[in-house]
Design an enzyme around this catalytic site. Structure first.
Site, PDB file in Angstrom:
ATOM      1  CG  LEU A 199      -1.656   1.312   1.534  1.00 19.18           C
ATOM      2  CD1 LEU A 199      -2.715   1.578   0.457  1.00 19.18           C
ATOM      3  CD2 LEU A 199      -2.325   1.259   2.915  1.00 19.18           C
ATOM      4  CB  SER A 200       0.811   4.217   0.464  1.00 19.24           C
ATOM      5  OG  SER A 200       1.038   5.591   0.407  1.00 19.24           O
ATOM      6  CB  ALA A 201       5.671   4.192   1.064  1.00 22.43           C
ATOM      7  CG  HIS A 326      -3.373   7.545  -0.010  1.00 22.70           C
ATOM      8  ND1 HIS A 326      -2.797   7.142  -1.196  1.00 22.70           N
ATOM      9  CD2 HIS A 326      -2.455   7.298   0.960  1.00 22.70           C
ATOM     10  CE1 HIS A 326      -1.582   6.683  -0.955  1.00 22.70           C
ATOM     11  NE2 HIS A 326      -1.347   6.751   0.346  1.00 22.70           N
TER      12      HIS A 326
END
Length: 366
Positions: A199-201, A326
């Site tokens: 997820l994300s980074a 997000h």
């Protein structure tokens, strides 16, 4: 939303101070910039903010994401198997990780899923939010959660945008691959069904791993992440996150060799939705009847699914979650950065993973 001149001036000052080696002044400039841009804080947020250990902090996020809540005392679905802390080290450093062994595991070869958390998260938080351990119980999979410590990044982000952390057998990729191989060596793992997601980074780092280790991972799942090689430092990372113009590293332009399933909310103000398109840029629409785009509604969120294929026949799926922030789609609110509305990203990723296996063997020494 366009950033105002004051914000840009402060960020330019921060980059200049950092190049001069004055980390404290750089941090102060970034904090001033973010305090002056409260409306835009969510677009830069706490994601992907460390360069050479320079921390950035922001005010409350504008997005309706859910923060972690204390766990009830009673047993939860992800606690039915065995969840234990372990450690791995190599020349690049040391990382702890948590390994989930599902209930009923009897040492038979099973799939392995590597889960890379987002910024500010840890293994327990990510497991609670994604509920991947509960799915592992149902499908008999091992799940491993490498943990990024605050010492490696003040916000506990994977350093996906640093050149050393974008290279096979260097930096963080070598640590994540090493953890994967260690679990494969200590447990009966189906070596052709090893997968990675984030997820994300963590999603951005999963893209790096998929690009660098197609011999190790049979497929990858990327939620709200970015393409490998789209950034090489903080300025280019911020530009990529905002969906701005950037130049990909030539090392990562080669066609994808690992099947991908990508999830992204089109209302994401932390990592712009255009990054989802960048992840599947080398894929084209599957023109078969089975590959036609589909749409639906799950838990109140509309979504569109595009099924794609690369020139070499590598498959991909792009899930656009309409109106989603997000956050992990269909996630449990006991974990941070989750959006209970929308399709179940964990279940769909696992479905996609188990439909793909990697032909041939894995060479542990590679």
């Amino acid at each position: 939303m366009k950033l105002n001149e004051g914000f840009l001036d402060s960020m330019k000052e921060a980059f200049a101070r950092f190049r001069e080696g004055d980390a404290a002044a750089a941090t102060d400039a970034v904090q001033r910039a973010l305090r002056g841009e409260a409306a835009n804080a969510a677009s830069t947020a706490r994601e992907f903010t460390d360069v050479e250990s320079t921390p950035v902090h922001v005010a409350e996020r504008a997005e309706p994401v859910h923060r972690a809540r204390p766990r009830p005392a009673k047993s939860q679905p992800e606690d039915c198997g065995h969840f234990s802390m372990r450690s791995y080290a190599n020349a690049a450093g040391q990382r702890n990780y948590k390994l989930y062994v599902p209930k009923g595991y009897t040492d038979e070869p099973v799939p392995l899923i590597v889960m890379l958390h987002g910024c500010t998260q840890d293994a327990d938080d990510f497991a609670a939010g994604t509920q991947m351990n509960a799915l592992a119980d149902s499908h008999k999979c091992l799940v491993v959660y490498p943990i990024q410590p605050q010492g490696a990044n003040p916000s506990k982000c994977w350093n996906w945008f640093k050149r050393v952390d974008q290279t096979r057998e260097k930096g963080e990729p070598s640590l994540i691959a090493g953890i994967t191989r260690e679990v494969m060596a200590t447990h009966r793992v189906d070596r052709n069904r090893v997968y990675i997601a984030g997820l994300s980074a963590g999603g951005a780092m999963a893209a790096v791993m998929a690009q660098n280790y197609p011999d190790l991972y049979a497929a990858a799942g990327i939620h709200s992440g970015l393409a490998a090689g789209c950034a090489h430092d903080l300025p280019s990372a911020l530009a990529a996150m905002r969906g701005g113009k950037r130049r990909a590293d030539a090392r990562f332009v080669e066609p994808p060799r690992c099947p991908l399933i990508v999830f992204h909310g089109d209302a994401d103000t932390t990592v712009h939705y255009t990054n989802a398109g960048d992840l599947v840029r080398a894929f084209t629409e599957d023109t078969s009847a089975r590959g036609q785009p589909s749409s639906g509604i799950a838990a109140g969120r509309k979504h569109t699914v595009r099924r794609l294929t690369s020139a070499d026949g590598v498959p991909a799926e792009l899930w656009t979650i309409h109106g989603a922030p997000h956050a992990w789609s269909g996630g449990n609110p006991r974990g941070s950065y989750t959006d209970p509305s929308g399709p179940d990203a964990s279940a769909e990723m696992l479905r996609f993973f188990l439909a793909h296996s990697r032909p041939g063997g894995v060479t542990d020494s590679e």
